[in-house]
Write a protein that holds these residues in place. Sequence first.
Motif, PDB file in Angstrom:
ATOM      1  N   ARG A  92      55.201  52.566  40.536  1.00  0.00           N
ATOM      2  CA  ARG A  92      54.667  53.272  41.704  1.00  0.00           C
ATOM      3  C   ARG A  92      53.760  52.339  42.499  1.00  0.00           C
ATOM      4  NH1 ARG A  92      51.064  57.357  40.534  1.00  0.00           N
ATOM      5  NH2 ARG A  92      50.690  56.400  38.516  1.00  0.00           N
ATOM      6  N   THR A  93      53.526  52.692  43.755  1.00  0.00           N
ATOM      7  CA  THR A  93      52.595  51.943  44.588  1.00  0.00           C
ATOM      8  C   THR A  93      51.482  52.874  45.053  1.00  0.00           C
ATOM      9  OG1 THR A  93      53.875  52.365  46.598  1.00  0.00           O
ATOM     10  CG2 THR A  93      54.359  50.325  45.397  1.00  0.00           C
ATOM     11  N   GLU A  94      50.357  52.295  45.372  1.00  0.00           N
ATOM     12  CA  GLU A  94      49.204  53.022  45.896  1.00  0.00           C
ATOM     13  C   GLU A  94      48.584  52.216  47.027  1.00  0.00           C
ATOM     14  OE1 GLU A  94      47.911  55.973  45.241  1.00  0.00           O
ATOM     15  OE2 GLU A  94      48.915  56.512  43.369  1.00  0.00           O
ATOM     16  N   ILE A  95      48.070  52.893  48.015  1.00  0.00           N
ATOM     17  CA  ILE A  95      47.297  52.253  49.076  1.00  0.00           C
ATOM     18  C   ILE A  95      45.865  52.150  48.584  1.00  0.00           C
ATOM     19  CG2 ILE A  95      46.425  52.483  51.426  1.00  0.00           C
ATOM     20  CD1 ILE A  95      49.038  54.002  52.067  1.00  0.00           C
ATOM     21  N   ALA A  96      45.261  50.987  48.792  1.00  0.00           N
ATOM     22  CA  ALA A  96      43.901  50.758  48.316  1.00  0.00           C
ATOM     23  C   ALA A  96      43.177  49.809  49.264  1.00  0.00           C
ATOM     24  CB  ALA A  96      43.922  50.162  46.917  1.00  0.00           C
ATOM     25  N   TRP A  97      41.877  49.804  49.154  1.00  0.00           N
ATOM     26  CA  TRP A  97      41.052  48.797  49.830  1.00  0.00           C
ATOM     27  C   TRP A  97      40.793  47.676  48.839  1.00  0.00           C
ATOM     28  CZ3 TRP A  97      40.274  48.947  54.885  1.00  0.00           C
ATOM     29  CH2 TRP A  97      40.352  50.169  55.541  1.00  0.00           C
ATOM     30  N   THR A  98      40.679  46.469  49.353  1.00  0.00           N
ATOM     31  CA  THR A  98      40.291  45.322  48.548  1.00  0.00           C
ATOM     32  C   THR A  98      39.449  44.397  49.414  1.00  0.00           C
ATOM     33  OG1 THR A  98      41.090  43.721  46.918  1.00  0.00           O
ATOM     34  CG2 THR A  98      42.288  43.826  49.019  1.00  0.00           C
ATOM     35  N   TYR A  99      38.857  43.407  48.795  1.00  0.00           N
ATOM     36  CA  TYR A  99      38.020  42.447  49.522  1.00  0.00           C
ATOM     37  C   TYR A  99      38.691  41.085  49.505  1.00  0.00           C
ATOM     38  CZ  TYR A  99      34.525  46.060  49.713  1.00  0.00           C
ATOM     39  OH  TYR A  99      33.872  47.238  49.977  1.00  0.00           O
ATOM     40  N   VAL A 100      39.010  40.592  50.707  1.00  0.00           N
ATOM     41  CA  VAL A 100      39.717  39.326  50.892  1.00  0.00           C
ATOM     42  C   VAL A 100      38.711  38.289  51.387  1.00  0.00           C
ATOM     43  CG1 VAL A 100      41.580  38.193  52.166  1.00  0.00           C
ATOM     44  CG2 VAL A 100      41.859  40.558  51.379  1.00  0.00           C
ATOM     45  N   PHE A 101      38.799  37.083  50.848  1.00  0.00           N
ATOM     46  CA  PHE A 101      37.907  35.994  51.245  1.00  0.00           C
ATOM     47  C   PHE A 101      38.195  35.637  52.699  1.00  0.00           C
ATOM     48  CE2 PHE A 101      35.732  31.877  50.304  1.00  0.00           C
ATOM     49  CZ  PHE A 101      34.672  32.387  49.577  1.00  0.00           C
ATOM     50  N   ARG A 102      37.161  35.580  53.505  1.00  0.00           N
ATOM     51  CA  ARG A 102      37.327  35.276  54.938  1.00  0.00           C
ATOM     52  C   ARG A 102      37.754  33.818  55.136  1.00  0.00           C
ATOM     53  NH1 ARG A 102      35.014  39.145  58.396  1.00  0.00           N
ATOM     54  NH2 ARG A 102      33.706  40.652  57.301  1.00  0.00           N
ATOM     55  N   PRO A 103      38.678  33.575  56.082  1.00  0.00           N
ATOM     56  CA  PRO A 103      39.181  32.213  56.319  1.00  0.00           C
ATOM     57  C   PRO A 103      38.082  31.194  56.619  1.00  0.00           C
ATOM     58  CG  PRO A 103      40.515  33.807  57.504  1.00  0.00           C
ATOM     59  CD  PRO A 103      39.354  34.564  56.928  1.00  0.00           C
ATOM     60  N   GLU A 104      37.020  31.613  57.303  1.00  0.00           N
ATOM     61  CA  GLU A 104      35.964  30.655  57.655  1.00  0.00           C
ATOM     62  C   GLU A 104      35.185  30.146  56.440  1.00  0.00           C
ATOM     63  OE1 GLU A 104      34.322  34.757  59.054  1.00  0.00           O
ATOM     64  OE2 GLU A 104      36.279  33.793  58.839  1.00  0.00           O
ATOM     65  N   TYR A 105      35.356  30.779  55.286  1.00  0.00           N
ATOM     66  CA  TYR A 105      34.695  30.330  54.057  1.00  0.00           C
ATOM     67  C   TYR A 105      35.670  29.669  53.085  1.00  0.00           C
ATOM     68  CZ  TYR A 105      30.806  33.122  55.735  1.00  0.00           C
ATOM     69  OH  TYR A 105      29.788  33.636  56.500  1.00  0.00           O
ATOM     70  N   ALA A 106      36.920  29.509  53.476  1.00  0.00           N
ATOM     71  CA  ALA A 106      37.964  28.990  52.583  1.00  0.00           C
ATOM     72  C   ALA A 106      37.635  27.610  52.023  1.00  0.00           C
ATOM     73  CB  ALA A 106      39.311  28.958  53.300  1.00  0.00           C
ATOM     74  N   VAL A 107      36.833  26.841  52.702  1.00  0.00           N
ATOM     75  CA  VAL A 107      36.447  25.516  52.213  1.00  0.00           C
ATOM     76  C   VAL A 107      35.697  25.618  50.879  1.00  0.00           C
ATOM     77  CG1 VAL A 107      34.268  25.441  53.511  1.00  0.00           C
ATOM     78  CG2 VAL A 107      35.438  23.315  52.897  1.00  0.00           C
ATOM     79  N   ARG A 108      35.153  26.771  50.571  1.00  0.00           N
ATOM     80  CA  ARG A 108      34.418  26.987  49.312  1.00  0.00           C
ATOM     81  C   ARG A 108      35.346  27.287  48.132  1.00  0.00           C
ATOM     82  NH1 ARG A 108      30.361  30.898  48.831  1.00  0.00           N
ATOM     83  NH2 ARG A 108      29.667  29.488  47.197  1.00  0.00           N
ATOM     84  N   LEU A 109      36.627  27.520  48.400  1.00  0.00           N
ATOM     85  CA  LEU A 109      37.574  27.810  47.323  1.00  0.00           C
ATOM     86  C   LEU A 109      38.031  26.529  46.638  1.00  0.00           C
ATOM     87  CD1 LEU A 109      39.730  30.567  49.041  1.00  0.00           C
ATOM     88  CD2 LEU A 109      37.888  30.867  47.375  1.00  0.00           C
ATOM     89  N   VAL A 110      38.166  26.610  45.318  1.00  0.00           N
ATOM     90  CA  VAL A 110      38.597  25.482  44.498  1.00  0.00           C
ATOM     91  C   VAL A 110      40.074  25.678  44.155  1.00  0.00           C
ATOM     92  CG1 VAL A 110      38.203  24.303  42.292  1.00  0.00           C
ATOM     93  CG2 VAL A 110      36.275  25.292  43.544  1.00  0.00           C
ATOM     94  N   ASP A 111      40.835  24.587  44.133  1.00  0.00           N
ATOM     95  CA  ASP A 111      42.244  24.682  43.753  1.00  0.00           C
ATOM     96  C   ASP A 111      42.374  25.255  42.345  1.00  0.00           C
ATOM     97  OD1 ASP A 111      43.204  23.689  46.128  1.00  0.00           O
ATOM     98  OD2 ASP A 111      43.312  21.619  45.413  1.00  0.00           O
ATOM     99  N   GLY A 112      43.462  25.965  42.116  1.00  0.00           N
ATOM    100  CA  GLY A 112      43.743  26.527  40.804  1.00  0.00           C
ATOM    101  C   GLY A 112      43.537  28.025  40.777  1.00  0.00           C
ATOM    102  N   GLU A 113      43.882  28.604  39.643  1.00  0.00           N
ATOM    103  CA  GLU A 113      43.812  30.057  39.445  1.00  0.00           C
ATOM    104  C   GLU A 113      42.512  30.409  38.735  1.00  0.00           C
ATOM    105  OE1 GLU A 113      44.905  34.163  39.027  1.00  0.00           O
ATOM    106  OE2 GLU A 113      45.679  32.608  40.355  1.00  0.00           O
ATOM    107  N   TRP A 114      41.806  31.426  39.235  1.00  0.00           N
ATOM    108  CA  TRP A 114      40.619  31.940  38.552  1.00  0.00           C
ATOM    109  C   TRP A 114      41.078  32.673  37.306  1.00  0.00           C
ATOM    110  CZ3 TRP A 114      38.647  36.911  37.501  1.00  0.00           C
ATOM    111  CH2 TRP A 114      37.294  36.966  37.165  1.00  0.00           C
ATOM    112  N   ASP A 115      40.371  32.475  36.197  1.00  0.00           N
ATOM    113  CA  ASP A 115      40.775  32.994  34.900  1.00  0.00           C
ATOM    114  C   ASP A 115      39.822  34.099  34.441  1.00  0.00           C
ATOM    115  OD1 ASP A 115      41.274  33.407  32.158  1.00  0.00           O
ATOM    116  OD2 ASP A 115      41.734  31.292  31.816  1.00  0.00           O
TER     117      ASP A 115
END
Length: 143
Positions: A92-115
Amino acid sequence: MQHCFTYGSLMCEDIMAAVCGARSRFVAASLDGYRRQPVCGQAYPGMVPAAEACVAGVLYLDLPASAWLRLDRFEGEEYERRQVVVQLPDGRTEIAWTYVFRPEYAVRLVDGEWDFERFLHTGKARFTAQYFGFDALEGDGPA
């Protein structure tokens, strides 16, 4: 009442309850078209659009209206609240709200998957100590 898809520290029921000021039912869920990455120097991740990716998380069901102001304040300026369609384990699917990292802060993201498992073992204690006041968030006033 609306649902919230979480993919980082808020996957922990105790942290989510402290931030929201209330406990909610929850189920496992996933979100296609996004990836989750570590944020430089932080225990928490950021999530950004990525066509071929999928993020596993937790869907909190029927959050009270009072929770949303607290969540918005907790997430802060690095994140924007966005409506998405998540997949449940039964298909099944559900509609939900989530929080997405804003593009202007993307430089703060590190390569790889968060564990998440690593967060539970090495990052959660540091995270909760660093954000000790999140359980006292107010719905109004300055962040």
